[in-house]
Design an enzyme around this catalytic site. Structure first.
Site, PDB file in Angstrom:
ATOM      1  N   ASN A   1      59.407  71.172  38.304  1.00  0.00           N
ATOM      2  CA  ASN A   1      58.521  70.414  39.192  1.00  0.00           C
ATOM      3  C   ASN A   1      58.046  69.088  38.587  1.00  0.00           C
ATOM      4  O   ASN A   1      57.560  68.224  39.317  1.00  0.00           O
ATOM      5  CB  ASN A   1      57.341  71.282  39.642  1.00  0.00           C
ATOM      6  CG  ASN A   1      57.793  72.333  40.643  1.00  0.00           C
ATOM      7  OD1 ASN A   1      58.879  72.241  41.211  1.00  0.00           O
ATOM      8  ND2 ASN A   1      56.968  73.358  40.847  1.00  0.00           N
TER       9      ASN A   1
ATOM     10  N   CYS B   1      61.383  75.548  50.076  1.00  0.00           N
ATOM     11  CA  CYS B   1      61.186  76.974  50.326  1.00  0.00           C
ATOM     12  C   CYS B   1      60.317  77.199  51.557  1.00  0.00           C
ATOM     13  O   CYS B   1      59.339  76.481  51.777  1.00  0.00           O
ATOM     14  CB  CYS B   1      60.520  77.629  49.118  1.00  0.00           C
ATOM     15  SG  CYS B   1      61.627  77.848  47.730  1.00  0.00           S
TER      16      CYS B   1
ATOM     17  N   ARG C   1      53.395  73.936  55.161  1.00  0.00           N
ATOM     18  CA  ARG C   1      53.678  72.848  54.220  1.00  0.00           C
ATOM     19  C   ARG C   1      53.649  71.447  54.845  1.00  0.00           C
ATOM     20  O   ARG C   1      54.655  70.721  54.848  1.00  0.00           O
ATOM     21  CB  ARG C   1      55.004  73.091  53.481  1.00  0.00           C
ATOM     22  CG  ARG C   1      55.058  74.455  52.830  1.00  0.00           C
ATOM     23  CD  ARG C   1      56.215  74.613  51.896  1.00  0.00           C
ATOM     24  NE  ARG C   1      55.978  73.992  50.589  1.00  0.00           N
ATOM     25  CZ  ARG C   1      56.869  73.946  49.627  1.00  0.00           C
ATOM     26  NH1 ARG C   1      58.081  74.427  49.814  1.00  0.00           N
ATOM     27  NH2 ARG C   1      56.573  73.397  48.467  1.00  0.00           N
TER      28      ARG C   1
ATOM     29  N   ASP D   1      52.971  80.051  42.189  1.00  0.00           N
ATOM     30  CA  ASP D   1      54.378  80.262  41.824  1.00  0.00           C
ATOM     31  C   ASP D   1      54.587  81.531  40.993  1.00  0.00           C
ATOM     32  O   ASP D   1      55.719  81.993  40.827  1.00  0.00           O
ATOM     33  CB  ASP D   1      54.915  79.048  41.047  1.00  0.00           C
ATOM     34  CG  ASP D   1      54.961  77.800  41.916  1.00  0.00           C
ATOM     35  OD1 ASP D   1      54.932  77.932  43.152  1.00  0.00           O
ATOM     36  OD2 ASP D   1      54.999  76.693  41.354  1.00  0.00           O
TER      37      ASP D   1
ATOM     38  N   ARG E   1      67.935  77.081  42.180  1.00  0.00           N
ATOM     39  CA  ARG E   1      67.182  75.836  42.369  1.00  0.00           C
ATOM     40  C   ARG E   1      66.136  75.634  41.285  1.00  0.00           C
ATOM     41  O   ARG E   1      65.689  74.511  41.062  1.00  0.00           O
ATOM     42  CB  ARG E   1      66.492  75.845  43.732  1.00  0.00           C
ATOM     43  CG  ARG E   1      67.484  75.735  44.869  1.00  0.00           C
ATOM     44  CD  ARG E   1      66.811  75.736  46.185  1.00  0.00           C
ATOM     45  NE  ARG E   1      65.746  74.751  46.194  1.00  0.00           N
ATOM     46  CZ  ARG E   1      64.892  74.597  47.181  1.00  0.00           C
ATOM     47  NH1 ARG E   1      64.992  75.370  48.247  1.00  0.00           N
ATOM     48  NH2 ARG E   1      63.952  73.699  47.120  1.00  0.00           N
TER      49      ARG E   1
HETATM   50  C1  EPZ Z   1      54.228  71.916  44.645  1.00  0.00           C
HETATM   51  O1  EPZ Z   1      54.478  71.966  46.046  1.00  0.00           O
HETATM   52  C2  EPZ Z   1      55.392  72.638  44.001  1.00  0.00           C
HETATM   53  N1  EPZ Z   1      56.622  71.980  44.381  1.00  0.00           N
HETATM   54  C3  EPZ Z   1      55.398  74.104  44.442  1.00  0.00           C
HETATM   55  O2  EPZ Z   1      56.407  74.745  43.693  1.00  0.00           O
HETATM   56  C4  EPZ Z   1      54.065  74.744  44.100  1.00  0.00           C
HETATM   57  O3  EPZ Z   1      54.052  76.066  44.622  1.00  0.00           O
HETATM   58  C5  EPZ Z   1      52.916  73.944  44.704  1.00  0.00           C
HETATM   59  O4  EPZ Z   1      53.003  72.559  44.298  1.00  0.00           O
HETATM   60  C6  EPZ Z   1      51.536  74.464  44.314  1.00  0.00           C
HETATM   61  O5  EPZ Z   1      51.419  74.478  42.914  1.00  0.00           O
HETATM   62  C7  EPZ Z   1      57.021  70.893  43.753  1.00  0.00           C
HETATM   63  O6  EPZ Z   1      56.381  70.410  42.814  1.00  0.00           O
HETATM   64  C8  EPZ Z   1      58.283  70.276  44.208  1.00  0.00           C
HETATM   65  P1  EPZ Z   1      50.891  71.230  47.376  1.00  0.00           P
HETATM   66  P2  EPZ Z   1      53.678  71.010  47.033  1.00  0.00           P
HETATM   67  O7  EPZ Z   1      50.972  69.950  48.083  1.00  0.00           O
HETATM   68  O8  EPZ Z   1      53.437  69.726  46.336  1.00  0.00           O
HETATM   69  C9  EPZ Z   1      48.468  71.948  51.432  1.00  0.00           C
HETATM   70  C10 EPZ Z   1      58.193  76.252  43.378  1.00  0.00           C
HETATM   71  O9  EPZ Z   1      58.497  77.445  43.619  1.00  0.00           O
HETATM   72  N2  EPZ Z   1      48.859  70.583  51.810  1.00  0.00           N
HETATM   73  O10 EPZ Z   1      50.164  71.273  46.068  1.00  0.00           O
HETATM   74  O11 EPZ Z   1      54.437  70.995  48.301  1.00  0.00           O
HETATM   75  C11 EPZ Z   1      49.655  72.907  51.413  1.00  0.00           C
HETATM   76  O12 EPZ Z   1      49.941  73.399  52.702  1.00  0.00           O
HETATM   77  C12 EPZ Z   1      57.429  75.450  44.383  1.00  0.00           C
HETATM   78  O13 EPZ Z   1      58.539  75.653  42.343  1.00  0.00           O
HETATM   79  C13 EPZ Z   1      48.346  69.999  52.942  1.00  0.00           C
HETATM   80  O14 EPZ Z   1      47.568  70.610  53.678  1.00  0.00           O
HETATM   81  O15 EPZ Z   1      52.347  71.824  47.198  1.00  0.00           O
HETATM   82  C14 EPZ Z   1      49.167  73.962  50.455  1.00  0.00           C
HETATM   83  O16 EPZ Z   1      48.341  74.884  51.127  1.00  0.00           O
HETATM   84  C15 EPZ Z   1      57.276  76.038  45.690  1.00  0.00           C
HETATM   85  N3  EPZ Z   1      48.737  68.723  53.263  1.00  0.00           N
HETATM   86  C16 EPZ Z   1      48.313  73.175  49.460  1.00  0.00           C
HETATM   87  O17 EPZ Z   1      48.014  71.941  50.099  1.00  0.00           O
HETATM   88  C17 EPZ Z   1      49.580  68.006  52.480  1.00  0.00           C
HETATM   89  O18 EPZ Z   1      49.875  66.854  52.808  1.00  0.00           O
HETATM   90  C18 EPZ Z   1      48.980  72.882  48.133  1.00  0.00           C
HETATM   91  O19 EPZ Z   1      50.264  72.315  48.357  1.00  0.00           O
HETATM   92  C19 EPZ Z   1      50.084  68.593  51.308  1.00  0.00           C
HETATM   93  C20 EPZ Z   1      49.721  69.892  50.983  1.00  0.00           C
END
Ligand code: EPZ
Length: 415
Positions: free
Chosen positions: A19, A113, A118, A301, A393
């Site tokens: 990540n 995923c 998301r 995760d 992945r």
């Molecule tokens: C990152 O995803 C990681 N992916 C994920 O890893 C990880 O699970 C996640 O962060 C949380 O740690 C990458 O870095 C590519 P978020 P991301 O934005 O950035 C909400 C793995 O298995 N949200 O921190 O997509 C969202 O719905 C993966 O390696 C909004 O509401 O996660 C969630 O509830 C899967 N609006 C929370 O925030 C937005 O615009 C956190 O999501 C963005 C997010």
């Protein structure tokens, strides 16, 4: 295919953090010159991004298994491979990086995923606050600007992706950008360190408030990606689930504090060294409750592999998933192996059984796939896992590393 019930023993070396790598690769666009990236995990998401950069005009030389040199001077803002970009979540980082360098970007709505809705509203709001005009139609995000300007941005949900995307766009914006309620994951710090190595001026990464003073331009650098705490945590949990004894090397132990604390509570002996950790499991772990939270809380995760360990622990554990609403799908698969789980919305009650038994199961997403591997390793008999491309992945050389630790695992063709 895994023949289970073999203890993991020996040593395993952890690869670079997926990540962090998937943010740093798009960030090389901002350099507009040559970057050498070391400790890069050669997992599928990284190779997709590498291919996308080549498609856009980047020149890439593979210097070693985990080291590449990348020249982004010839990159053009268009040319993004929409089909490849759709396959993965991290393609959203092209938005911030392309806007920062070319004042325009066109990126498809990201895939990744299937673990919940998301949305990317926070990315969009953040970039708009910096002065980007964004239109979304037919699955495409089109962004342009006459020039980005620093702004104060409060994220109403802590988001890894939004924090990084705003940082990328803000590096060369005019004036200062402040991100409040920023995510604090090690990936954020690593990406900020990389951008600073390119010449950016970012302070506060790793805290709730990040300040980015815009600079005129950025240049190349040599950089080493941090170790993958999720891969490390998966091996720690797999060791505990197989009652094994493993030295997990090339890690930053503090990044694993939440996982180590839970494992200790379950009766696992954890000895931390400077860049490694030894995990020694008891004959049976004790159940605990976990609730996923943004870093430094217990990581979402790790929820899936940890729930497998709870399935074979003594007693009943409660798992609350507070980040992604659909990260429990794999429980149906785990139940096929004999796990006793009741789900109520975002809460699961797991009653430990003495052992799981092998079965044919599916990887429903990346970490769920890793969880099924942990389940197969601890189960009695044979487990076959389908859809393993999900696992590829995010886990580098998984079978090789597990075979070295004494497990019986091999890749077979699906009939
Ligand atoms: C990152 O995803 C990681 N992916 C994920 O890893 C990880 O699970 C996640 O962060 C949380 O740690 C990458 O870095 C590519 P978020 P991301 O934005 O950035 C909400 C793995 O298995 N949200 O921190 O997509 C969202 O719905 C993966 O390696 C909004 O509401 O996660 C969630 O509830 C899967 N609006 C929370 O925030 C937005 O615009 C956190 O999501 C963005 C997010």
């Amino acid at each position: 295919m895994i023949e289970g019930s073999h203890k993991l023993t020996g040593e395993v070396s952890i690869s670079g953090a997926k990540n962090a790598a998937v943010a740093i690769l798009p960030a090389t666009i901002l350099a507009g010159s040559t970057c050498t990236i070391k400790n890069l995990p050669m997992v599928k998401d990284v190779t997709y991004l590498r291919d996308m950069l080549i498609q856009m005009g980047g020149k890439i030389h593979i210097l070693d298994n985990d080291k590449i040199r990348i020249d982004t001077s010839g990159i053009a803002a268009h040319n993004i491979d929409l089909e490849l970009a759709k396959k993965m979540r991290a393609s959203y980082y092209f938005l911030g990086a392309l806007l920062g360098r070319f004042k325009k970007a066109e990126v498809p709505f990201p895939g990744g995923c299937d673990i919940g809705v998301r949305p990317i509203d926070l990315h969009i709001k953040g970039l708009e606050a910096l002065g980007a005009k964004i239109k979304i139609s037919h699955g495409l995000i089109k962004a342009k600007t006459d020039g980005l300007k620093g702004a104060r941005i409060y994220l109403d949900v802590v988001s890894v992706g939004a924090t990084i995307n705003i940082m990328l766009a803000a590096c060369t914006a005019k004036g200062t950008t402040t991100i409040e309620n920023a995510a604090k994951e090690p990936y954020i710090v690593d990406t900020a360190n990389f951008l600073n190595a390119l010449g950016a001026n970012i302070k506060g990464a790793g805290t709730d408030v990040i300040k980015i003073k815009g600079v005129e331009s950025l240049g190349g650098c040599e950089y080493s990606v941090i170790p993958d705490q999720v891969e490390a945590g998966t091996y720690m949990i797999a060791t505990a689930a197989t009652r094994g004894d493993v030295l997990i090397k090339n890690i930053i132990p503090t990044h694993l504090d939440a996982v180590s604390a839970k494992l200790r509570e379950m009766g696992v002996e954890i000895t931390e060294y400077e860049d490694s950790v030894r995990v020694k499991a008891p004959s049976r772990t004790k159940a605990v409750n976990i609730k996923t939270m943004p870093y430094p809380g217990f990581p979402t995760d790790m929820q899936q592999p940890m729930s497998v360990l709870l399935s074979v622990s003594e007693g009943t554990g409660i798992v609350t998933e507070s980040i992604f609403e659909s990260r429990f799908k794999y429980f149906e698969e785990l139940k096929k192996m004999g796990a006793k789980i009741k789900i109520e919305g975002r809460v699961a009650v797991i009653e430990g059984v003495p052992k799981l038994t092998g079965a044919p199961v599916y990887a429903t997403d990346l970490r769920a796939g890793a969880a099924m591997v942990v389940a197969g390793l601890t189960a009695e008999g044979k487990t076959t896992i389908s859809n393993v491309s999900y696992i590829d992945r995010g886990y580098e050389r998984l079978e090789e590393k597990l075979i070295n630790l004494g497990s019986r695992i091999r890749r077979i063709e699906e009939k």
